[in-house]
Design a protein around this motif. Structure first.
Motif: not given
Ligand code: CAA
Length: 258
Positions: A111-112, A115, A130, A143, A147, A156, A176
């Motif tokens: 996810c990071e 991003m 996360q 994160g 986030l 978040a 997101l």
């Protein structure tokens, strides 16, 4: 093009494609993958023939996070002195826009990593989260910082503190992801978005990306000053003259710097 073991790298026209390729580990990010990703992304970034990058994984997983098996027995000293993921931060420093095409799991470091990209296209199968808290740690690749900026502090906090995941629809509602598309269309759509970006004037795209990045990092006043300076400076480029002349002449622009 260099040989890699954990990623697949290909250039199609002006778009560089990087595919995470550790299917047996759901593309978990180990140190080899992190350094190969950094090398491939930097090589595309240095190449004027590449105007956009697509970063993707498999149907099942974009990336299920940092490689837990690799880091489980490390000491705090080792993690700080030889941070196995340091190379991944390269993605946040690229001047070339990156389109993340996310199907399946994008958890923790996955996810990071998404991003750190500029555009996030999600398949309807995507799952974001996360979950580090379940492992006795916290997010370690941005994160807790990116986030909240992307989805707001309270949403978040709920995700980081509980480890709960979000499906693609919730991630889109939260802001997101740029857009959700059917899984079967994800790669074609990511390629289309990247091709459109790569068809623009390269220095102008770099400038737009820089200004957008500033929005995440500076105050509104500073960001507005930067935008206004960069906007004025673009009038020094042939591509600005060409873009505006093309508008007046009712034709498509032919940018030189692309
Ligand atoms: N690290 C290492 N291996 C991983 C992995 C990870 N993050 N995620 C999955 N794998 C491996 C599994 O161990 C398994 O390998 P084996 O068959 O050899 O056991 C293989 O990938 C397939 O995974 P599962 O059998 O678990 O598949 P599943 O469909 O049952 O579950 C899942 C999928 C829910 C994503 C589950 O694999 C999972 O919870 N993975 C871990 C997610 C996670 O906690 N990510 C955060 C990592 S920490 C981090 O990222 C820190 C940071 O910010 C830098």
């Amino acid at each position: 093009m260099a040989e890699y073991e954990t990623i697949l790298v290909e250039q199609r026209g002006r778009v560089g494609w990087i595919t995470l390729n550790r299917p047996q580990a759901l593309n978990a990010l180990n140190s080899q993958l992190a350094s190969e990703l950094a090398a491939a992304a930097s090589a595309f970034d240095d190449d004027e023939g590449v105007g956009a990058i697509v970063l993707t994984g498999s149907e099942r997983a974009f990336a299920a996070g940092a490689d837990i098996k690799e880091m489980a027995d490390k000491s705090a000293h080792e993690m700080s002195m030889q941070n196995p993921f340091a190379g991944l931060e390269t993605f946040s420093r690229l001047r070339t826009p990156v389109v993340a095409a996310v199907a399946g799991y994008a958890l923790g470091g996955g996810c990071e990593l998404a991003m750190m990209c500029d555009v996030i296209l999600a398949a309807d199968t995507a799952v974001f989260g996360q979950p580090e808290i379940n492992l006795g740690v916290i997010p370690g690749l941005g994160g807790t910082q990116r986030l909240p900026r992307a989805i707001g502090v309270y949403k978040a906090a709920e995700l980081v503190l509980t480890g709960r995941t979000m499906d693609a629809a919730e991630a889109e509602r939260a802001g997101l992801v740029s857009r959700v598309v059917p899984a079967a269309e994800l790669l074609d759509e990511a390629g289309r978005v990247a091709e459109v970006i790569a068809s623009k004037s390269l220095p102008v795209v770099y400038a737009a990306k820089d200004a957008l990045r500033a929005a995440q990092q500076t105050t509104l006043a500073e960001g507005l000053r930067l935008e206004s300076r960069v906007f004025a400076s673009l009038f020094a480029l042939d591509d600005q003259k060409e873009g505006m002349a093309a508008f007046r002449e009712k034709r498509a622009p032919e940018f030189r710097h692309r």
